[in-house]
Design an enzyme around this catalytic site. Structure first.
Site, short mmCIF file in Angstrom:
data_model
loop_
_atom_site.label_atom_id
_atom_site.label_comp_id
_atom_site.label_asym_id
_atom_site.label_seq_id
_atom_site.Cartn_x
_atom_site.Cartn_y
_atom_site.Cartn_z
N ALA A 1 0.80 -1.23 0.00
CA ALA A 1 0.00 0.00 0.00
C ALA A 1 0.83 1.28 0.00
O ALA A 1 0.31 2.35 -0.32
CB ALA A 1 -0.93 0.01 1.21
N TYR A 2 2.11 1.20 0.34
CA TYR A 2 2.93 2.41 0.36
C TYR A 2 3.05 2.96 -1.06
O TYR A 2 3.63 2.32 -1.94
CB TYR A 2 4.32 2.15 0.93
CG TYR A 2 4.37 1.70 2.38
CD1 TYR A 2 3.27 1.76 3.22
CD2 TYR A 2 5.54 1.19 2.90
CE1 TYR A 2 3.33 1.35 4.54
CE2 TYR A 2 5.62 0.78 4.23
CZ TYR A 2 4.51 0.86 5.03
OH TYR A 2 4.58 0.44 6.34
N SER A 3 2.50 4.13 -1.28
CA SER A 3 2.49 4.79 -2.60
C SER A 3 1.92 3.86 -3.67
O SER A 3 2.41 3.81 -4.80
CB SER A 3 3.89 5.29 -2.99
OG SER A 3 4.23 6.39 -2.18
N LEU A 4 0.89 3.11 -3.29
CA LEU A 4 0.19 2.23 -4.23
C LEU A 4 1.13 1.26 -4.94
O LEU A 4 0.99 1.00 -6.13
CB LEU A 4 -0.61 3.05 -5.24
CG LEU A 4 -1.61 4.04 -4.64
CD1 LEU A 4 -2.24 4.91 -5.71
CD2 LEU A 4 -2.67 3.30 -3.84
#
Length: 170
Positions: A60-63
């Protein structure tokens, strides 16, 4: 650098790990950090030179861009010298199965993380959050299958409350 065993395993991890939530800077993560590939390579080099062997990220970090940048910063030549930890659970698309710890989501999440990281295996895969909608048996069975398939080497959890961890342990 001091090293410690990961839980009750034989895997030795550096006492310090390097988190990559700032890699990418896409969507809400732009407020956390916007580290690009060149700077990420420099930071990874500094860490490796200092003996850090554990690098932490999440889908999920920066998609997913954080995983992609980390994979490129480490590179194929150094992959066997470091440990990559990533996490899954968060919404990664608009579909009903694009979130959570169901078998449906976890298999896709791990495969997508492997592609972004540019590797054949994840050293430590963690459930990012507790999923009250999915039976723990389903989640743990799926993670076990992914270990047996060689996609994950160790499993863990992140952001679980103590009672949730104990329920999973039981």
């Amino acid at each position: 650098m001091e090293y410690r065993f990961l839980g009750k395993s034989g895997l030795q991890v550096s006492a310090l790990s390097f988190g990559t939530m700032t890699f990418g800077g896409v969507d809400v993560f732009q407020h956390i950090g916007t580290t690009g590939l060149d700077e990420a390579k420099r930071l990874v080099d500094i860490c490796i030179d200092a003996g850090v062997n554990l690098f932490d990220t999440a889908d999920a970090y920066s998609l997913g861009l954080s995983e992609k940048i980390l994979g490129e910063a480490i590179g194929k030549a150094r992959r066997d010298k470091v440990l990559i930890a990533t996490k899954g659970y968060m919404r990664m698309g608009p579909g009903v199965h694009d979130i959570g710890l169901s078998k449906q989501h976890l298999i896709k999440a791990v495969d997508d993380s492997l592609k972004r990281l540019g590797t054949d295996y994840i050293d430590l895969y963690q459930a990012h959050l507790y999923d009250a909608c999915t039976p723990l048996e389903e989640t743990l069975d799926t993670l076990d299958q992914l270990v047996k398939a060689g996609k994950i080497r160790y499993i863990g959890s992140s952001n679980f409350q103590a009672w949730q961890s104990m329920k999973a342990e039981a």
